[in-house]
Write an enzyme that holds these catalytic residues in place. Structure first.
Site, PDB file in Angstrom:
ATOM      1  N   TYR A  72     -15.740  10.745  -8.588  1.00  0.00           N
ATOM      2  CA  TYR A  72     -15.140  10.017  -9.687  1.00  0.00           C
ATOM      3  C   TYR A  72     -14.249  10.368 -10.621  1.00  0.00           C
ATOM      4  O   TYR A  72     -13.073  10.716 -10.810  1.00  0.00           O
ATOM      5  CB  TYR A  72     -15.379   7.974  -9.641  1.00  0.00           C
ATOM      6  CG  TYR A  72     -15.340   7.579  -8.263  1.00  0.00           C
ATOM      7  CD1 TYR A  72     -16.268   7.315  -7.867  1.00  0.00           C
ATOM      8  CD2 TYR A  72     -13.595   6.401  -8.379  1.00  0.00           C
ATOM      9  CE1 TYR A  72     -16.512   6.167  -6.580  1.00  0.00           C
ATOM     10  CE2 TYR A  72     -14.042   6.579  -7.190  1.00  0.00           C
ATOM     11  CZ  TYR A  72     -15.537   5.831  -6.231  1.00  0.00           C
ATOM     12  OH  TYR A  72     -14.815   4.444  -5.179  1.00  0.00           O
ATOM     13  N   ARG A  75     -11.914  12.855  -9.007  1.00  0.00           N
ATOM     14  CA  ARG A  75     -10.086  12.030  -9.418  1.00  0.00           C
ATOM     15  C   ARG A  75      -9.850  11.798 -10.185  1.00  0.00           C
ATOM     16  O   ARG A  75      -8.577  11.832 -10.448  1.00  0.00           O
ATOM     17  CB  ARG A  75     -10.714  10.753  -8.207  1.00  0.00           C
ATOM     18  CG  ARG A  75     -11.304  11.029  -6.472  1.00  0.00           C
ATOM     19  CD  ARG A  75     -11.479  10.143  -5.759  1.00  0.00           C
ATOM     20  NE  ARG A  75     -10.481   9.035  -5.824  1.00  0.00           N
ATOM     21  CZ  ARG A  75     -10.851   7.891  -4.998  1.00  0.00           C
ATOM     22  NH1 ARG A  75     -11.975   7.696  -4.609  1.00  0.00           N
ATOM     23  NH2 ARG A  75      -9.734   6.731  -4.908  1.00  0.00           N
ATOM     24  N   ASN A 107      -4.290   0.757  -4.792  1.00  0.00           N
ATOM     25  CA  ASN A 107      -4.707   2.166  -5.670  1.00  0.00           C
ATOM     26  C   ASN A 107      -5.607   1.112  -6.928  1.00  0.00           C
ATOM     27  O   ASN A 107      -5.562   0.022  -7.850  1.00  0.00           O
ATOM     28  CB  ASN A 107      -3.061   2.082  -5.455  1.00  0.00           C
ATOM     29  CG  ASN A 107      -2.744   1.957  -4.327  1.00  0.00           C
ATOM     30  OD1 ASN A 107      -3.086   2.915  -3.412  1.00  0.00           O
ATOM     31  ND2 ASN A 107      -1.205   2.727  -3.982  1.00  0.00           N
ATOM     32  N   HIS A 124      -8.416  -3.707  -6.403  1.00  0.00           N
ATOM     33  CA  HIS A 124      -9.309  -3.051  -5.937  1.00  0.00           C
ATOM     34  C   HIS A 124      -9.722  -1.951  -7.696  1.00  0.00           C
ATOM     35  O   HIS A 124     -10.531  -1.069  -6.790  1.00  0.00           O
ATOM     36  CB  HIS A 124      -9.238  -1.845  -4.531  1.00  0.00           C
ATOM     37  CG  HIS A 124      -8.883  -2.714  -3.757  1.00  0.00           C
ATOM     38  ND1 HIS A 124      -8.847  -1.436  -2.839  1.00  0.00           N
ATOM     39  CD2 HIS A 124      -9.202  -3.920  -3.425  1.00  0.00           C
ATOM     40  CE1 HIS A 124      -8.572  -2.328  -1.211  1.00  0.00           C
ATOM     41  NE2 HIS A 124      -9.315  -3.653  -1.828  1.00  0.00           N
ATOM     42  N   PRO A 219       5.622   6.257   6.969  1.00  0.00           N
ATOM     43  CA  PRO A 219       6.039   7.175   7.690  1.00  0.00           C
ATOM     44  C   PRO A 219       5.774   6.753   9.094  1.00  0.00           C
ATOM     45  O   PRO A 219       5.918   7.608  10.736  1.00  0.00           O
ATOM     46  CB  PRO A 219       5.990   8.171   7.477  1.00  0.00           C
ATOM     47  CG  PRO A 219       4.810   8.140   6.177  1.00  0.00           C
ATOM     48  CD  PRO A 219       4.967   6.818   5.940  1.00  0.00           C
TER      49      PRO A 219
HETATM   50  P1  OAD Z   1      -4.872   4.466   3.850  1.00  0.00           P
HETATM   51  O1  OAD Z   1      -5.304   5.800   3.372  1.00  0.00           O
HETATM   52  O2  OAD Z   1      -5.577   3.957   4.416  1.00  0.00           O
HETATM   53  O3  OAD Z   1      -3.481   4.727   4.427  1.00  0.00           O
HETATM   54  C1  OAD Z   1      -2.311   4.923   4.287  1.00  0.00           C
HETATM   55  C2  OAD Z   1      -1.587   4.572   4.695  1.00  0.00           C
HETATM   56  O4  OAD Z   1      -0.060   5.386   3.375  1.00  0.00           O
HETATM   57  C3  OAD Z   1      -1.517   5.511   5.739  1.00  0.00           C
HETATM   58  O5  OAD Z   1      -0.235   4.531   6.761  1.00  0.00           O
HETATM   59  C4  OAD Z   1       0.372   6.437   5.796  1.00  0.00           C
HETATM   60  O6  OAD Z   1       0.913   6.461   6.937  1.00  0.00           O
HETATM   61  C5  OAD Z   1       1.132   5.074   4.188  1.00  0.00           C
HETATM   62  N1  OAD Z   1       1.953   7.337   4.127  1.00  0.00           N
HETATM   63  C6  OAD Z   1       1.796   8.531   3.974  1.00  0.00           C
HETATM   64  N2  OAD Z   1       2.694   8.817   3.423  1.00  0.00           N
HETATM   65  C7  OAD Z   1       3.120   8.166   2.112  1.00  0.00           C
HETATM   66  C8  OAD Z   1       4.513   7.986   1.882  1.00  0.00           C
HETATM   67  N3  OAD Z   1       4.952   9.438   1.293  1.00  0.00           N
HETATM   68  N4  OAD Z   1       4.579   6.494   1.939  1.00  0.00           N
HETATM   69  C9  OAD Z   1       4.297   5.664   2.824  1.00  0.00           C
HETATM   70  N5  OAD Z   1       3.341   5.668   2.991  1.00  0.00           N
HETATM   71  C10 OAD Z   1       2.863   6.720   2.736  1.00  0.00           C
HETATM   72  O7  OAD Z   1      -4.953   4.350   2.558  1.00  0.00           O
HETATM   73  P2  OAD Z   1      -4.644   2.270   2.151  1.00  0.00           P
HETATM   74  O8  OAD Z   1      -3.443   1.311   3.394  1.00  0.00           O
HETATM   75  O9  OAD Z   1      -4.223   1.816   0.395  1.00  0.00           O
HETATM   76  O10 OAD Z   1     -10.017   0.991  -0.829  1.00  0.00           O
HETATM   77  O11 OAD Z   1      -6.174   2.133   1.506  1.00  0.00           O
HETATM   78  C11 OAD Z   1      -6.519   0.989   2.082  1.00  0.00           C
HETATM   79  C12 OAD Z   1      -8.112   1.100   0.889  1.00  0.00           C
HETATM   80  O12 OAD Z   1      -9.124   1.310   1.622  1.00  0.00           O
HETATM   81  C13 OAD Z   1      -8.219   1.537  -0.123  1.00  0.00           C
HETATM   82  O13 OAD Z   1      -7.805   0.671  -1.161  1.00  0.00           O
HETATM   83  C14 OAD Z   1      -9.833   1.825  -0.138  1.00  0.00           C
HETATM   84  C15 OAD Z   1      -9.754   1.883   1.139  1.00  0.00           C
HETATM   85  O14 OAD Z   1     -11.541   1.325   1.522  1.00  0.00           O
HETATM   86  C16 OAD Z   1     -11.335   0.401  -1.398  1.00  0.00           C
HETATM   87  O15 OAD Z   1     -11.981   1.268  -1.875  1.00  0.00           O
HETATM   88  C17 OAD Z   1     -12.237  -0.857  -1.668  1.00  0.00           C
END
Ligand code: OAD
Length: 257
Positions: A72, A75, A107, A124, A219
């Protein structure tokens, strides 16, 4: 690769202009164009050999608190070098033009607030905040010693980031506020999330059940895509400014104004 502009459906811009209540669920994808790796992208650099699921859990922290704290810390240091992108700024413009606007973000990077968004629910947590692992209370100052994690100045327990780990509950009041807003909104935008992680991923479905227009901006398709009224397939740093310009032609969504 040049992205041709993503067409914005006229009925969507009309719904936004007429809308009084808009809710956004944002995920790591909205920060991708700021250079913040998404959650399910392969871990970059030093962390390539770990899976986030093996780092972001209380068990992982108990097993190896130094490794988790240092992950962390790396990050947090990386976040010092990134800034909000046009997608974050477009949501600031949207907030200024709507009577009721709320971002429920998954995020932990704090970029929505840094861009100027005011109505933000951090489902989160936030990586820049630190709390005591034993007391579960925030700590805003501590003495850094040779060993990490640093120790709580009150009880001597380990310090940890103020983020929600796997197998942990979301802050109840914050999630309930997101649920209530999702059940009342006219337009719900799911932006940059894989829509895989509950309960956050239940919010767009809550909005759909309540009759909202559901827009997904990504995307790539996700499990939510088949349910979306509109799937705007493209990067949020391009699609969100286009959406704001279409709905409010006098807006300057890309800038931090
Ligand atoms: P993910 O990494 O699971 O998904 C990221 C999403 O962003 C994917 O669907 C990509 O296609 C999309 N993406 C990538 N580039 C992009 C762009 N330029 N514009 C728009 N979309 C884009 O991340 P999250 O969905 O945020 O939870 O993950 C949800 C949670 O899973 C996180 O908050 C974390 C993890 O477990 C905890 O830590 C509790």
């Amino acid at each position: 690769m040049a992205n041709e502009a993503v067409p914005i459906p006229p009925d969507l811009t009309a719904a936004l202009r007429a809308g009084r209540r808009v809710v956004v669920l944002s995920g790591a994808g909205i920060s991708a164009e700021s250079g913040v790796p998404t959650f399910r992208d392969a871990q970059t650099g030093h962390w390539a050999r770990f899976r986030p699921e093996d780092l972001a859990t209380p068990e992982a922290f108990r097993r190896n608190p130094k490794l988790v704290w240092d992950w962390y810390a790396a990050r947090r240091a990386q976040l010092q070098r990134v800034t909000p992108n046009p997608g974050h700024h477009a949501l600031v413009q949207m907030e200024r033009r709507l009577p009721h606007f709320l971002i429920a973000t998954q995020n932990v990077d704090g970029l929505h607030a840094r861009a100027g968004s005011r109505q933000v629910l951090e489902l989160h947590g936030n990586i820049t905040r630190t709390k005591c692992f034993t007391e579960n209370l925030l700590v805003d100052a501590w003495t850094d010693g040779p060993e990490t994690p640093p120790k709580c100045p009150r009880c001597g327990g380990w310090l940890r980031p103020d983020v929600v780990w796997f197998n942990e509950m979301l802050p109840a009041a914050i999630f309930e506020e997101g649920q209530a807003a999702s059940a009342r909104c006219e337009v719900f935008l799911s932006v940059g999330t894989s829509a895989l992680v509950y309960p956050a991923a239940s919010l767009p479905l809550e909005a759909l059940r309540a009759g909202a227009v559901l827009v997904e901006i990504n995307p790539q398709p996700t499990p939510l895509t088949p349910h979306a009224t509109h799937f705007l397939c493209g990067p949020s740093g391009q699609v969100l400014p286009a959406l704001v310009r279409a709905a409010w032609p006098d807006a300057h969504p890309e800038s931090a104004q």
